[in-house]
Design an enzyme around this catalytic site. Sequence first.
Site, PDB file in Angstrom:
ATOM      1  N   ALA A 158       4.244   2.385   2.315  1.00 50.52           N
ATOM      2  CA  ALA A 158       5.556   2.571   1.689  1.00 50.52           C
ATOM      3  C   ALA A 158       6.116   3.952   2.031  1.00 50.52           C
ATOM      4  CB  ALA A 158       5.453   2.388   0.184  1.00 50.52           C
ATOM      5  N   ARG A 159       5.264   4.948   2.111  1.00 46.10           N
ATOM      6  CA  ARG A 159       5.694   6.306   2.470  1.00 46.10           C
ATOM      7  C   ARG A 159       6.166   6.384   3.914  1.00 46.10           C
ATOM      8  NH1 ARG A 159       1.001   9.877  -0.533  1.00 46.10           N
ATOM      9  NH2 ARG A 159       1.044   8.610  -2.418  1.00 46.10           N
ATOM     10  N   GLU A 173       5.333 -11.101   3.282  1.00 46.75           N
ATOM     11  CA  GLU A 173       6.699 -10.766   3.681  1.00 46.75           C
ATOM     12  C   GLU A 173       6.746  -9.257   3.842  1.00 46.75           C
ATOM     13  OE1 GLU A 173       6.074 -12.089   0.526  1.00 46.75           O
ATOM     14  OE2 GLU A 173       6.295 -14.196   1.038  1.00 46.75           O
ATOM     15  N   LYS A 232       0.871  -1.180   0.000  1.00 44.77           N
ATOM     16  CA  LYS A 232       0.000   0.000   0.000  1.00 44.77           C
ATOM     17  C   LYS A 232       0.904   1.225   0.000  1.00 44.77           C
ATOM     18  CE  LYS A 232      -3.572   0.322   2.684  1.00 44.77           C
ATOM     19  NZ  LYS A 232      -4.741   0.682   1.860  1.00 44.77           N
ATOM     20  N   SER A 233       0.591   2.198  -0.820  1.00 42.11           N
ATOM     21  CA  SER A 233       1.462   3.375  -0.944  1.00 42.11           C
ATOM     22  C   SER A 233       1.576   4.147   0.365  1.00 42.11           C
ATOM     23  CB  SER A 233       0.983   4.287  -2.068  1.00 42.11           C
ATOM     24  OG  SER A 233      -0.296   4.812  -1.783  1.00 42.11           O
ATOM     25  N   TYR A 265      -2.578 -23.893 -10.367  1.00 42.69           N
ATOM     26  CA  TYR A 265      -1.612 -24.130  -9.298  1.00 42.69           C
ATOM     27  C   TYR A 265      -1.930 -25.417  -8.549  1.00 42.69           C
ATOM     28  CZ  TYR A 265       1.490 -23.392  -5.391  1.00 42.69           C
ATOM     29  OH  TYR A 265       2.478 -23.542  -4.468  1.00 42.69           O
ATOM     30  N   GLN A 272      -2.256  -4.474  -1.051  1.00 40.76           N
ATOM     31  CA  GLN A 272      -3.307  -4.407  -2.052  1.00 40.76           C
ATOM     32  C   GLN A 272      -3.154  -5.547  -3.046  1.00 40.76           C
ATOM     33  OE1 GLN A 272      -3.288  -1.269  -5.088  1.00 40.76           O
ATOM     34  NE2 GLN A 272      -5.476  -1.008  -4.687  1.00 40.76           N
TER      35      GLN A 272
END
Length: 152
Positions: A77-78, A99, A73-74, A132, A118
């Site tokens: 990350a910020r 992770e 999610k941005s 899979y 996300q």
Amino acid sequence: MILARQDIIARRPIVDMAEDAFVAHGRTGGLSACGYDLTLGEPVVLWPNKFVLSVAAEQFDMPDDLMGLVTSKSSLARDGVWMPMTTIEPGWRGFLTLEITNHADEVKRFPQGYPIAQVLFMALTQPTDRPYAGRYQDQPARPVPAIDAGDE
């Protein structure tokens, strides 16, 4: 093609998800215009410059004609919290191991239910002829460490 919100809703039960967008612990989660924000299935403590394995609260059951792309999610990350991009293969079932890395200089604490990543859902041109069936199929609701191919 990335699925729009209404297509994600129509394709249920690809993920056991909330009905719509929500706010939890000061962050947005749930359905967005073209994705779904996953939440933590357990509390997480991230030490500076370290990573941990955690688990998403949501359970997946991917059809053979759809894949998921999991990304950070941005907003996190910020704040120095990052997750490597990973895929959810067509045909995979289970709870996603996450992770999570803390690149910041301070400890980060996240409660269970915190919106953490996300997922974008992408339609394949046709159902895959090899869904899979690997070592992480039916992954339990707990973090699962790497399993070497020879350990299956």
